[in-house]
Design a protein around this motif. Structure first.
Motif, PDB file in Angstrom:
ATOM      1  N   PHE A 166      29.111 -13.119 -19.049  1.00  0.00           N
ATOM      2  CA  PHE A 166      29.228 -11.870 -18.542  1.00  0.00           C
ATOM      3  C   PHE A 166      30.066 -11.169 -17.972  1.00  0.00           C
ATOM      4  O   PHE A 166      30.746 -10.075 -17.926  1.00  0.00           O
ATOM      5  N   ASP A 167      29.327 -11.843 -16.247  1.00  0.00           N
ATOM      6  CA  ASP A 167      30.318 -11.238 -15.250  1.00  0.00           C
ATOM      7  C   ASP A 167      31.305 -12.391 -14.852  1.00  0.00           C
ATOM      8  O   ASP A 167      32.113 -12.327 -13.454  1.00  0.00           O
ATOM      9  N   GLN A 168      32.699 -13.169 -15.396  1.00  0.00           N
ATOM     10  CA  GLN A 168      32.871 -14.080 -14.616  1.00  0.00           C
ATOM     11  C   GLN A 168      34.390 -13.611 -15.771  1.00  0.00           C
ATOM     12  O   GLN A 168      34.508 -12.693 -16.942  1.00  0.00           O
ATOM     13  N   PRO A 169      35.186 -13.723 -14.503  1.00  0.00           N
ATOM     14  CA  PRO A 169      36.945 -14.172 -15.065  1.00  0.00           C
ATOM     15  C   PRO A 169      37.028 -14.191 -16.884  1.00  0.00           C
ATOM     16  O   PRO A 169      38.457 -15.155 -16.856  1.00  0.00           O
ATOM     17  N   VAL A 170      36.075 -14.252 -17.448  1.00  0.00           N
ATOM     18  CA  VAL A 170      36.799 -15.542 -19.121  1.00  0.00           C
ATOM     19  C   VAL A 170      36.177 -15.258 -20.587  1.00  0.00           C
ATOM     20  O   VAL A 170      35.170 -14.739 -20.445  1.00  0.00           O
ATOM     21  N   ARG A 171      37.154 -15.406 -20.710  1.00  0.00           N
ATOM     22  CA  ARG A 171      36.846 -14.272 -22.093  1.00  0.00           C
ATOM     23  C   ARG A 171      36.636 -15.798 -23.151  1.00  0.00           C
ATOM     24  O   ARG A 171      36.997 -16.677 -23.032  1.00  0.00           O
ATOM     25  N   VAL A 172      35.199 -15.748 -24.407  1.00  0.00           N
ATOM     26  CA  VAL A 172      34.825 -16.366 -25.313  1.00  0.00           C
ATOM     27  C   VAL A 172      34.918 -15.593 -26.465  1.00  0.00           C
ATOM     28  O   VAL A 172      34.398 -14.682 -27.212  1.00  0.00           O
ATOM     29  N   GLY A 218      47.230 -17.785 -30.974  1.00  0.00           N
ATOM     30  CA  GLY A 218      48.051 -17.307 -30.509  1.00  0.00           C
ATOM     31  C   GLY A 218      47.780 -15.629 -29.919  1.00  0.00           C
ATOM     32  O   GLY A 218      48.147 -14.827 -28.858  1.00  0.00           O
ATOM     33  N   TRP A 219      47.519 -15.144 -31.027  1.00  0.00           N
ATOM     34  CA  TRP A 219      47.530 -13.226 -30.905  1.00  0.00           C
ATOM     35  C   TRP A 219      46.112 -13.150 -30.057  1.00  0.00           C
ATOM     36  O   TRP A 219      46.376 -12.620 -29.181  1.00  0.00           O
ATOM     37  N   MET A 220      45.028 -13.797 -30.496  1.00  0.00           N
ATOM     38  CA  MET A 220      44.182 -14.129 -29.637  1.00  0.00           C
ATOM     39  C   MET A 220      44.356 -14.209 -27.882  1.00  0.00           C
ATOM     40  O   MET A 220      43.652 -13.067 -27.343  1.00  0.00           O
ATOM     41  N   VAL A 221      44.920 -15.094 -27.717  1.00  0.00           N
ATOM     42  CA  VAL A 221      44.660 -15.331 -26.345  1.00  0.00           C
ATOM     43  C   VAL A 221      46.182 -14.989 -25.307  1.00  0.00           C
ATOM     44  O   VAL A 221      45.522 -14.137 -24.307  1.00  0.00           O
ATOM     45  N   THR A 222      46.704 -14.458 -26.788  1.00  0.00           N
ATOM     46  CA  THR A 222      47.892 -13.002 -25.671  1.00  0.00           C
ATOM     47  C   THR A 222      46.900 -12.024 -25.303  1.00  0.00           C
ATOM     48  O   THR A 222      47.787 -10.871 -25.155  1.00  0.00           O
ATOM     49  N   ARG A 223      46.414 -11.436 -25.585  1.00  0.00           N
ATOM     50  CA  ARG A 223      45.891 -10.226 -25.726  1.00  0.00           C
ATOM     51  C   ARG A 223      45.653  -9.840 -24.340  1.00  0.00           C
ATOM     52  O   ARG A 223      45.450 -10.556 -23.379  1.00  0.00           O
ATOM     53  N   PRO A 224      45.911  -8.656 -23.899  1.00  0.00           N
ATOM     54  CA  PRO A 224      45.658  -8.438 -22.285  1.00  0.00           C
ATOM     55  C   PRO A 224      43.891  -8.875 -21.987  1.00  0.00           C
ATOM     56  O   PRO A 224      42.996  -8.853 -22.679  1.00  0.00           O
ATOM     57  N   ALA A 225      44.159  -8.995 -21.166  1.00  0.00           N
ATOM     58  CA  ALA A 225      42.443 -10.009 -19.724  1.00  0.00           C
ATOM     59  C   ALA A 225      41.304  -9.539 -20.446  1.00  0.00           C
ATOM     60  O   ALA A 225      40.640 -10.254 -20.417  1.00  0.00           O
ATOM     61  N   HIS A 226      41.570  -8.175 -20.667  1.00  0.00           N
ATOM     62  CA  HIS A 226      39.968  -7.126 -20.679  1.00  0.00           C
ATOM     63  C   HIS A 226      39.758  -7.211 -22.055  1.00  0.00           C
ATOM     64  O   HIS A 226      38.910  -6.642 -22.490  1.00  0.00           O
ATOM     65  N   VAL A 227      40.402  -7.278 -23.353  1.00  0.00           N
ATOM     66  CA  VAL A 227      40.176  -7.466 -24.646  1.00  0.00           C
ATOM     67  C   VAL A 227      40.294  -8.707 -24.755  1.00  0.00           C
ATOM     68  O   VAL A 227      39.974  -9.665 -25.078  1.00  0.00           O
ATOM     69  N   ASN A 228      38.907  -8.764 -25.263  1.00  0.00           N
ATOM     70  CA  ASN A 228      37.726 -10.051 -25.938  1.00  0.00           C
ATOM     71  C   ASN A 228      37.770  -9.836 -27.894  1.00  0.00           C
ATOM     72  O   ASN A 228      36.601  -9.416 -27.779  1.00  0.00           O
ATOM     73  N   ILE A 229      38.439 -11.291 -27.998  1.00  0.00           N
ATOM     74  CA  ILE A 229      37.788 -10.682 -29.796  1.00  0.00           C
ATOM     75  C   ILE A 229      37.072 -11.650 -29.947  1.00  0.00           C
ATOM     76  O   ILE A 229      36.918 -12.868 -30.483  1.00  0.00           O
ATOM     77  N   ASP A 230      35.768 -11.359 -29.893  1.00  0.00           N
ATOM     78  CA  ASP A 230      34.492 -11.440 -30.294  1.00  0.00           C
ATOM     79  C   ASP A 230      34.517 -12.407 -30.994  1.00  0.00           C
ATOM     80  O   ASP A 230      34.424 -13.841 -31.103  1.00  0.00           O
ATOM     81  N   GLU A 231      34.388 -12.027 -32.684  1.00  0.00           N
ATOM     82  CA  GLU A 231      34.977 -13.069 -33.663  1.00  0.00           C
ATOM     83  C   GLU A 231      35.947 -12.312 -34.834  1.00  0.00           C
ATOM     84  O   GLU A 231      36.469 -11.552 -34.996  1.00  0.00           O
ATOM     85  N   LEU A 232      36.561 -12.921 -35.131  1.00  0.00           N
ATOM     86  CA  LEU A 232      37.833 -13.237 -35.973  1.00  0.00           C
ATOM     87  C   LEU A 232      37.439 -14.290 -37.249  1.00  0.00           C
ATOM     88  O   LEU A 232      37.571 -15.505 -37.638  1.00  0.00           O
ATOM     89  N   VAL A 233      36.987 -13.904 -38.577  1.00  0.00           N
ATOM     90  CA  VAL A 233      37.372 -13.969 -39.926  1.00  0.00           C
ATOM     91  C   VAL A 233      38.328 -13.728 -40.466  1.00  0.00           C
ATOM     92  O   VAL A 233      38.329 -13.503 -41.053  1.00  0.00           O
ATOM     93  N   ILE A 234      38.686 -14.698 -40.934  1.00  0.00           N
ATOM     94  CA  ILE A 234      40.127 -15.128 -41.490  1.00  0.00           C
ATOM     95  C   ILE A 234      40.211 -15.998 -42.231  1.00  0.00           C
ATOM     96  O   ILE A 234      39.817 -17.135 -42.980  1.00  0.00           O
ATOM     97  N   ARG A 235      40.786 -15.388 -44.065  1.00  0.00           N
ATOM     98  CA  ARG A 235      40.387 -16.096 -45.358  1.00  0.00           C
ATOM     99  C   ARG A 235      41.898 -15.520 -46.204  1.00  0.00           C
ATOM    100  O   ARG A 235      42.604 -14.966 -45.360  1.00  0.00           O
ATOM    101  N   PRO A 236      42.764 -16.409 -47.084  1.00  0.00           N
ATOM    102  CA  PRO A 236      43.304 -16.391 -47.320  1.00  0.00           C
ATOM    103  C   PRO A 236      43.006 -15.163 -48.383  1.00  0.00           C
ATOM    104  O   PRO A 236      42.210 -14.771 -49.245  1.00  0.00           O
TER     105      PRO A 236
END
Length: 251
Positions: A166-172, A218-236
């Motif tokens: 949480f205090d490191q410059p890494v999005r998970v 590609g969309w998730m990792v190219t968001r600004p560095a302060h934006v963390n997409i915690d979970e993305l559920v994707i279905r047809p």
């Protein structure tokens, strides 16, 4: 690779979602390290996208250490995609070796690669980790207990890691796909039985394909560095839930 070019590692990059993600990240300008066991496939893809092939078994710590050495001191993106389902027997008939293989590649493999590359992700100043989970890691179903358990493990690992960093410059982040029709996933699960593999998607209009998941990553990792997409559920669209799938006649 230039000194200023961003870098990415994609595991399981020899086919399916991994290969599609490697192509997408290359299109985004990343130099991609393609990590997988099948040298011929990742070497061909590396030549296509200008990346680097690194033969890697995510379940082998020495192999993962060699990957980290090849990547070097800084890394911008890690996509933990290596995984898989093996078998579909109920718990009463479960094969212990299949369960161990699933846990080893999906959970232990994800942990080992993350552990090895985390210093480089921190060193980049704005690292991003995307773990490829599954809707199977959210809802259990008959015949899927081993895979359910493994993908629930990926989800738990992702959540704990986010708290630890949480205090490191890494999005998970985690992406959890539903029905994705790829060349090998179901075929591997059913030990080469093409008829069983085809039956999974029979009559489903427009299941997801690997490129759909790669596009989302590609969309998730190219968001600004302060934006963390915690979970993305994707279905047809045809899959409203794990057991609610629209199918049309195929005769």
């Amino acid at each position: 690779m230039t000194e200023t070019q961003k870098t990415a590692v994609v595991t399981g990059a020899s086919s399916g979602i991994g290969a599609a993600t490697a192509r997408r990240l290359a299109d985004e300008g990343y130099h991609v390290f393609l990590a997988a066991r099948r040298a011929d496939r990742i070497e061909a893809l590396a030549a296509e996208i200008g990346g680097t092939a690194v033969v890697t078994d995510v379940t082998d710590a020495a192999s993962v250490a060699a990957l980290a050495e090849k990547v070097g001191p800084a890394l911008d993106v890690l996509v933990n995609n290596a995984g898989g389902a093996f078998g579909s027997t109920p718990v009463a008939e479960a094969d212990s070796d299949e369960w161990k293989r699933m846990y080893d590649v999906n959970v232990v493999g994800t942990m080992q690669v993350t552990r090895a590359l985390l210093p480089a992700l921190v060193a980049s100043g704005a690292g991003a980790i995307v773990n490829v989970g599954s809707t199977a890691g959210r809802v259990s179903y008959e015949g899927g207990a081993g895979y359910n358990a493994a993908k629930h493990g990926v989800r738990a690992l992702t959540g704990a890691l986010r708290l630890e960093l949480f205090d490191q410059p890494v999005r998970v982040m985690e992406i959890a796909p539903g029905m994705v029709h790829t060349e090998e996933f179901s075929l591997v699960r059913f030990e080469g039985d093409q008829a069983k593999a085809d039956a999974v998607y029979a009559g489903v209009p427009d299941p997801l394909v690997a490129e759909d998941i790669a596009d989302a990553i590609g969309w998730m990792v190219t968001r600004p560095a302060h934006v963390n997409i915690d979970e993305l559920v994707i279905r047809p669209r045809a899959q409203a839930a794990q057991h609610k799938v629209h199918r049309v006649a195929t005769d």
